[in-house]
Write a protein that holds these residues in place. Structure first.
Motif, PDB file in Angstrom:
ATOM      1  N   ARG A 532      25.418  27.756  48.572  1.00  0.00           N
ATOM      2  CA  ARG A 532      24.142  28.243  48.052  1.00  0.00           C
ATOM      3  C   ARG A 532      24.007  28.075  46.543  1.00  0.00           C
ATOM      4  N   ALA A 533      25.128  28.025  45.835  1.00  0.00           N
ATOM      5  CA  ALA A 533      25.090  27.876  44.381  1.00  0.00           C
ATOM      6  C   ALA A 533      24.996  26.417  43.951  1.00  0.00           C
ATOM      7  N   GLY A 534      25.204  25.517  44.879  1.00  0.00           N
ATOM      8  CA  GLY A 534      25.150  24.096  44.533  1.00  0.00           C
ATOM      9  C   GLY A 534      26.334  23.641  43.697  1.00  0.00           C
ATOM     10  N   ALA A 535      27.473  24.299  43.869  1.00  0.00           N
ATOM     11  CA  ALA A 535      28.650  23.975  43.055  1.00  0.00           C
ATOM     12  C   ALA A 535      29.665  23.111  43.790  1.00  0.00           C
ATOM     13  N   CYS A 536      29.684  23.171  45.111  1.00  0.00           N
ATOM     14  CA  CYS A 536      30.663  22.413  45.899  1.00  0.00           C
ATOM     15  C   CYS A 536      30.051  21.074  46.298  1.00  0.00           C
ATOM     16  N   SER A 537      30.437  20.021  45.600  1.00  0.00           N
ATOM     17  CA  SER A 537      29.767  18.721  45.734  1.00  0.00           C
ATOM     18  C   SER A 537      29.856  18.145  47.139  1.00  0.00           C
ATOM     19  N   ASN A 538      30.923  18.420  47.878  1.00  0.00           N
ATOM     20  CA  ASN A 538      31.064  17.874  49.227  1.00  0.00           C
ATOM     21  C   ASN A 538      30.029  18.426  50.199  1.00  0.00           C
ATOM     22  N   LEU A 539      29.430  19.553  49.841  1.00  0.00           N
ATOM     23  CA  LEU A 539      28.452  20.179  50.731  1.00  0.00           C
ATOM     24  C   LEU A 539      27.018  19.923  50.267  1.00  0.00           C
ATOM     25  N   LEU A 540      26.837  19.032  49.307  1.00  0.00           N
ATOM     26  CA  LEU A 540      25.510  18.775  48.765  1.00  0.00           C
ATOM     27  C   LEU A 540      25.016  17.395  49.183  1.00  0.00           C
ATOM     28  N   SER A 541      23.716  17.281  49.360  1.00  0.00           N
ATOM     29  CA  SER A 541      23.083  15.990  49.581  1.00  0.00           C
ATOM     30  C   SER A 541      21.815  15.920  48.732  1.00  0.00           C
ATOM     31  N   SER A 543      18.111  13.769  47.732  1.00  0.00           N
ATOM     32  CA  SER A 543      17.048  12.855  48.169  1.00  0.00           C
ATOM     33  C   SER A 543      15.959  12.830  47.108  1.00  0.00           C
ATOM     34  N   ILE A 544      15.065  11.867  47.214  1.00  0.00           N
ATOM     35  CA  ILE A 544      13.982  11.733  46.234  1.00  0.00           C
ATOM     36  C   ILE A 544      12.647  11.876  46.945  1.00  0.00           C
ATOM     37  N   ASP A 545      11.811  12.767  46.447  1.00  0.00           N
ATOM     38  CA  ASP A 545      10.467  12.969  46.988  1.00  0.00           C
ATOM     39  C   ASP A 545       9.580  11.812  46.532  1.00  0.00           C
ATOM     40  N   PRO A 546       9.139  10.939  47.450  1.00  0.00           N
ATOM     41  CA  PRO A 546       8.334   9.773  47.043  1.00  0.00           C
ATOM     42  C   PRO A 546       7.008  10.146  46.389  1.00  0.00           C
ATOM     43  N   GLU A 547       6.489  11.344  46.717  1.00  0.00           N
ATOM     44  CA  GLU A 547       5.217  11.761  46.120  1.00  0.00           C
ATOM     45  C   GLU A 547       5.372  12.117  44.640  1.00  0.00           C
ATOM     46  N   MET A 586      19.600  14.212  39.530  1.00  0.00           N
ATOM     47  CA  MET A 586      18.781  15.406  39.322  1.00  0.00           C
ATOM     48  C   MET A 586      18.730  15.780  37.840  1.00  0.00           C
ATOM     49  N   ASP A 587      19.854  15.635  37.165  1.00  0.00           N
ATOM     50  CA  ASP A 587      19.895  15.965  35.742  1.00  0.00           C
ATOM     51  C   ASP A 587      19.016  15.028  34.920  1.00  0.00           C
ATOM     52  N   SER A 588      18.927  13.765  35.321  1.00  0.00           N
ATOM     53  CA  SER A 588      18.189  12.785  34.528  1.00  0.00           C
ATOM     54  C   SER A 588      16.701  12.740  34.863  1.00  0.00           C
ATOM     55  N   CYS A 589      16.307  13.196  36.049  1.00  0.00           N
ATOM     56  CA  CYS A 589      14.901  13.150  36.452  1.00  0.00           C
ATOM     57  C   CYS A 589      14.080  14.189  35.689  1.00  0.00           C
ATOM     58  N   LYS A 590      13.001  13.744  35.049  1.00  0.00           N
ATOM     59  CA  LYS A 590      12.163  14.629  34.244  1.00  0.00           C
ATOM     60  C   LYS A 590      10.956  15.166  35.019  1.00  0.00           C
ATOM     61  N   PHE A 591      10.838  14.773  36.288  1.00  0.00           N
ATOM     62  CA  PHE A 591       9.622  15.104  37.035  1.00  0.00           C
ATOM     63  C   PHE A 591       9.885  15.949  38.280  1.00  0.00           C
ATOM     64  N   GLY A 592      11.128  16.407  38.446  1.00  0.00           N
ATOM     65  CA  GLY A 592      11.451  17.241  39.596  1.00  0.00           C
ATOM     66  C   GLY A 592      11.370  16.522  40.921  1.00  0.00           C
ATOM     67  N   ALA A 593      11.555  15.208  40.901  1.00  0.00           N
ATOM     68  CA  ALA A 593      11.434  14.426  42.135  1.00  0.00           C
ATOM     69  C   ALA A 593      12.714  14.426  42.955  1.00  0.00           C
ATOM     70  N   VAL A 594      13.857  14.690  42.320  1.00  0.00           N
ATOM     71  CA  VAL A 594      15.136  14.694  43.033  1.00  0.00           C
ATOM     72  C   VAL A 594      15.360  16.066  43.658  1.00  0.00           C
ATOM     73  N   LEU A 595      15.630  16.071  44.938  1.00  0.00           N
ATOM     74  CA  LEU A 595      15.821  17.312  45.686  1.00  0.00           C
ATOM     75  C   LEU A 595      17.278  17.441  46.104  1.00  0.00           C
ATOM     76  N   ARG A 596      17.768  18.671  46.133  1.00  0.00           N
ATOM     77  CA  ARG A 596      19.134  18.932  46.541  1.00  0.00           C
ATOM     78  C   ARG A 596      19.140  19.838  47.763  1.00  0.00           C
ATOM     79  N   ALA A 597      19.939  19.495  48.752  1.00  0.00           N
ATOM     80  CA  ALA A 597      20.024  20.308  49.962  1.00  0.00           C
ATOM     81  C   ALA A 597      21.480  20.671  50.227  1.00  0.00           C
TER      82      ALA A 597
END
Length: 597
Positions: A532-541, A543-547, A586-597
């Motif tokens: 839930r904290a987004g700290a364990c990289s193996n459990l993260l995926s 994606s990019i929101d095309p909109e 995600m760090d480099s995107c300035k428009f919030g298009a990168v999503l983390r799950a």
């Protein structure tokens, strides 16, 4: 300061501020004051750390008590011309309370200072630690003079009556510890100051040794007189070069002034003090390992009994207290035990210094009465959680301590209450964590620390911590099983009950506390394969929101494994099979298009 001087400028020259350019600022201040012909009216005093490390470099101006922070070289001329010459505020350098935005002109207006009760830290930031005259002007060595008018037993009774407990972690009554050493027979006795501060995020001992070394010397003198010792050691980690330098200067000045050496102050009491630089082994914070290191042996603990009070350094009765404990002693003798006992709780008297660090607005050294709630320390003194994040937990007691959740924020900070909650005061580390902190990852971090710092002498610590880390690592990678939680708890309790010394006995504490208060996060890692904290990289995926994608290519340019494709006409896409979940997109995107799950 000479009698004609009107102002004093106290500039913090502790390690943190020196690293930020404080020495250059001191030189520029002195030069600018001389250039404007104000040398006879203004003194610049280089002090030790006053504790407000987040705001460094800092300076106080007396007698107006003005406080300026984040001083840069280019600010010096304005401070001299506007404040010192014309008594006008430099508003842009004043402090603002992070939660209210209120401007604070004096340090007394700042919650960080106003809500503290400083005893051990009383002089830090307000005297030049390299001038014994400054310490004497604050009542220095008056406690020693009073002690020498009493019998050793009367001194010990005064310390007992104060209720002071050892500030090194265990909280053993200081007066009782002294009496045990005094009553053990021996033709030679030693006192030792344990300054081997190794907890991650802790710097209480460093602050005292840098900012007020004479108080430690005076405390050790009083203790040596009470116990019957004529020789002492300060065991300080070599990573504290400024603390070692300031203490060496303090020893030389105290010797020259007649407070160290033979027949002190015309009495029959003699005491000689040396400083010993340790190589940085965390286990040498354990007193028997510390003594082995002084003796030139490998720093490893031994079985007790005999205890150091019976057979310590070179087989002689020895008393060991930490820096903060020794620093409290002169105040107790000078002001009396009833004065000291008015602070704190019934069973935890006095004050305690904490190194407040982590995800908090005001990091630094704070000294508060024992019994103050965690909430008041973190949100009133510490200014709340940084960056507007939500409070999640606070690690108290260092790698041997526990993480306490938000529902325990109103818990009083004292030895007995914390013990009931499965935590400990420890030496004074207080690390604040926010919603981005993963408790599985934190438990893994502290177990890894204990594993690396284990001396390897006993099997439970040497092997048990490795096995705990391996289980936590599997869970953090999403490869754990529910049965691992029971195994982890059982192993932790076995290590705690069977290890030789305090390092192994307390290494499982972060794991046991995390399982007690944050078990649902462990379950999520195992069953939902989610952090839930987004700290364990193996459990993260990712994606990019095309909109939302602006086709700017920043994510692709910053991807270390080239798993992102697209062009100026096509939204960018992440190849999940190649992605290593580093989060750079995600760090480099300035428009919030990168999503983390």
């Amino acid at each position: 300061m000479n009698s004609e001087a009107r102002k004093q400028v106290f500039v913090c020259a502790g390690t943190g501020c020196v690293a930020s350019g404080a020495n250059k600022i001191i030189d520029l201040l002195q030069a600018e004051i001389a250039r404007q012909g104000m040398t006879e009216r203004v003194d610049v005093i280089a002090t030790g750390c006053h504790g407000f490390c987040e705001q460094g470099p800092t300076l106080f101006i007396e007698p107006e008590k003005k406080f300026y922070r984040h001083i840069q070289a280019e600010d010096v001329r304005e401070i001299v011309e506007k404040d010192l010459a014309q008594d006008q505020k430099v508003e842009r350098l004043l402090y603002k309370e992070p939660l209210t935005g209120e401007l604070a002109v004096t340090y007394g207006d700042i919650n960080f200072f106003a809500k503290q009760s400083r005893i051990a830290l009383k002089n830090c930031g307000f005297i030049d630690p390299n001038k014994i005259e400054d310490y004497l002007a604050q009542g220095g060595f008056e406690g020693l003079k009073k002690a020498l008018q009493l019998t050793p037993d009367e001194v010990i009774e005064e310390v007992k009556a104060s209720g002071l407990r050892g500030r090194g972690g265990a909280g053993f009554p200081t007066g009782l510890k002294w009496s045990l050493c005094r009553t053990n027979p021996g033709d030679k006795k030693y006192v030792i100051c344990n300054a081997d501060e190794g907890d991650p995020g802790a710097f209480m001992d460093r602050g005292l040794l840098e900012g007020d070394p004479q108080s430690v010397i005076e405390g050790m003198l009083i203790g040596a007189y009470a116990i019957g010792a004529d020789e002492g050691y300060v065991y300080c980690r070599a990573e504290y070069p400024l603390a070692i330098r300031n203490f060496q200067i303090a020893i030389a000045q105290a010797t020259e002034a007649g407070f160290l050496g033979d027949n002190i102050l015309g009495s029959e009491f003699s005491f000689h003090l040396k400083i010993y630089a340790g190589a940085g082994a965390f286990v040498c914070g354990e007193e028997t390992a510390l003594m082995a290191s002084i003796e030139g042996k490998r720093g490893m603990p031994r079985v007790r009994p005999p205890f150091p009070a019976q057979s310590g350094l070179w087989g002689k009765p020895t008393n060991i207290n930490n820096v903060e404990t020794w620093s409290n002693i002169p105040h107790i003798l000078r002001n009396g035990s009833p004065w000291y006992a008015q602070y704190g709780t019934e069973k935890s008297k006095g004050t305690k210094i904490f190194a407040l660090t982590g995800k908090v607005n005001n990091t630094g050294l704070v000294e508060v009465p024992m019994g103050m709630p965690l909430r008041e320390i973190i949100f009133d003194i510490g200014g709340g959680v940084a960056d507007g994040k939500q409070f999640k937990a606070v690690q108290i007691g260092g790698p041997s301590g526990s993480c306490l959740p938000a529902e325990l924020l109103d818990l009083p900070v004292d030895y007995d209450t914390l013990a009931q909650a499965g935590a400990m005061v420890g030496s004074g580390g207080l690390v604040v964590m926010d919603e981005t902190t993963c408790m599985v990852d934190i438990a893994k971090f502290f177990v890894n620390f204990s594993q690396e710092e284990s001396c390897g002498k006993c099997t439970p610590c040497r092997e048990g911590n490795k096995r705990m880390w391996e289980m936590l690592d599997r869970i953090s990678r999403g490869e754990g099983k529910m049965a691992d939680l029971d195994k982890l708890e059982q192993l932790a309790r076995t290590i705690k009950e069977t290890s030789l010394c305090g390092l192994g006995q307390n290494a499982p504490n972060p794991v046991l506390a995390a399982l007690k208060y944050f078990r649902e996060e462990f379950v999520e890692h195992i069953e939902a394969k989610k952090c839930r904290a987004g700290a364990c990289s193996n459990l993260l995926s990712y994606s990019i929101d095309p909109e939302k994608c602006k086709k700017c290519s920043l994510c692709a340019k910053n991807c270390p494994v080239n798993c992102i494709t697209g062009n100026k006409n096509t939204p960018y896409v992440i190849d999940g099979d190649k992605c290593i979940s580093c989060g750079s997109c995600m760090d480099s995107c300035k428009f919030g298009a990168v999503l983390r799950a």
